[in-house]
Design a protein around this motif. Structure first.
Motif, short mmCIF file in Angstrom:
data_model
loop_
_atom_site.label_atom_id
_atom_site.label_comp_id
_atom_site.label_asym_id
_atom_site.label_seq_id
_atom_site.Cartn_x
_atom_site.Cartn_y
_atom_site.Cartn_z
N ILE A 94 0.84 -1.21 0.00
CA ILE A 94 0.00 0.00 0.00
C ILE A 94 0.87 1.25 0.00
O ILE A 94 0.61 2.20 -0.75
CB ILE A 94 -0.94 0.00 1.23
N ARG A 95 1.90 1.27 0.83
CA ARG A 95 2.75 2.46 0.97
C ARG A 95 3.54 2.78 -0.29
O ARG A 95 3.96 3.91 -0.47
CB ARG A 95 3.72 2.27 2.14
N ARG A 96 3.76 1.77 -1.15
CA ARG A 96 4.54 2.02 -2.36
C ARG A 96 3.92 3.12 -3.21
O ARG A 96 4.63 3.92 -3.79
CB ARG A 96 4.66 0.73 -3.17
N GLY A 97 2.61 3.17 -3.26
CA GLY A 97 1.95 4.19 -4.07
C GLY A 97 2.38 4.11 -5.51
O GLY A 97 2.38 3.03 -6.11
N GLN A 102 10.17 -2.11 -8.36
CA GLN A 102 11.41 -2.83 -8.10
C GLN A 102 12.29 -2.08 -7.10
O GLN A 102 12.81 -2.68 -6.15
CB GLN A 102 12.16 -3.08 -9.39
N GLN A 103 12.46 -0.78 -7.29
CA GLN A 103 13.30 0.01 -6.38
C GLN A 103 12.70 0.03 -4.96
O GLN A 103 13.43 -0.06 -3.98
CB GLN A 103 13.44 1.44 -6.90
N TYR A 104 11.37 0.16 -4.89
CA TYR A 104 10.72 0.20 -3.57
C TYR A 104 10.87 -1.14 -2.87
O TYR A 104 11.09 -1.21 -1.67
CB TYR A 104 9.25 0.59 -3.70
N ASN A 105 10.76 -2.22 -3.64
CA ASN A 105 10.92 -3.54 -3.05
C ASN A 105 12.34 -3.75 -2.53
O ASN A 105 12.54 -4.30 -1.45
CB ASN A 105 10.55 -4.63 -4.06
N ILE A 106 13.32 -3.28 -3.28
CA ILE A 106 14.72 -3.39 -2.83
C ILE A 106 14.91 -2.59 -1.54
O ILE A 106 15.53 -3.07 -0.59
CB ILE A 106 15.69 -2.91 -3.93
N THR A 147 11.64 2.62 4.85
CA THR A 147 11.71 2.15 3.47
C THR A 147 11.72 3.33 2.51
O THR A 147 12.47 3.34 1.53
CB THR A 147 10.54 1.20 3.18
N GLU A 148 10.91 4.34 2.80
CA GLU A 148 10.86 5.51 1.92
C GLU A 148 12.20 6.25 1.90
O GLU A 148 12.62 6.73 0.85
CB GLU A 148 9.73 6.46 2.36
#
Length: 182
Positions: A94-97, A102-106, A147-148
């Motif tokens: 949800i927070r990925r927006g 791929q970058q957010y998962n890393i 994470t952000e």
């Protein structure tokens, strides 16, 4: 349903009974050692798939590549289960927006794996962590990033090509200066 989840579902396979048993045993052991995380994990339906190389979650399902699970020790399998469950707990889906998936998962992997390591759990030796940032030459102030924050560090890192080109350019300038002096 996203394209990725659709692809993972389309790659469903029937895992050998030995893998299914190994997964069940790891869940039970995790329930005894980490009841909070395991109580969330056991609510996630398991989908065995050969579409991805390791494991993943969409915040609802737990996608497992049977060959990957087979190659892990029981402790590593528990650690990876904790890892995937933390993605759900931290609501990364949800927070990925609109951020790059791929970058957010890393970034999420780095943060989660550091927490798991601090908790004394075992992960595969090639798991991402803050050492990944070190290897990329990314400077960060502390090891308590969200994470952000890690995502922003990854997105704002200089391109390797540009750094190499800049280095090569300076080297060529030095050569030209030497040639002028000679």
């Amino acid at each position: 349903m996203s394209n990725l989840v659709q692809q993972l579902n389309e790659g469903r396979v029937v895992a050998p009974q030995t893998i299914q048993d190994k997964v069940s045993r790891a869940k039970v052991r995790l329930l005894m050692s980490d009841p909070f995380t395991a109580s969330i994990l056991i609510t996630m339906p398991v989908v065995y798939t050969d579409t991805l190389p390791t494991m993943a979650t969409d915040g609802k399902n737990l996608f497992i590549n049977p060959a990957f699970a087979d190659g892990l020790t029981d402790k590593e399998l528990q650690g990876v289960f904790v890892h995937e469950t933390y993605h759900k707990i931290f609501m990364h889906h949800i927070r990925r927006g609109n951020r790059d998936h791929q970058q957010y998962n890393i970034a999420g992997d780095i943060v989660i794996n550091e927490l798991i390591a601090k908790d004394g759990k075992t992960l595969p030796s090639d798991a991402l962590g803050y050492h990944t940032l070190d290897a990329q030459g990314i400077v960060y102030d502390d090891r308590n990033n969200s994470t952000e924050q890690v995502y922003d560090l990854l997105r704002n890192k200089p391109e390797r090509r540009r750094r190499w080109h800049g280095y090569r350019h300076r080297r060529n300038q030095r050569r030209r200066l030497r040639n002028v002096r000679d």
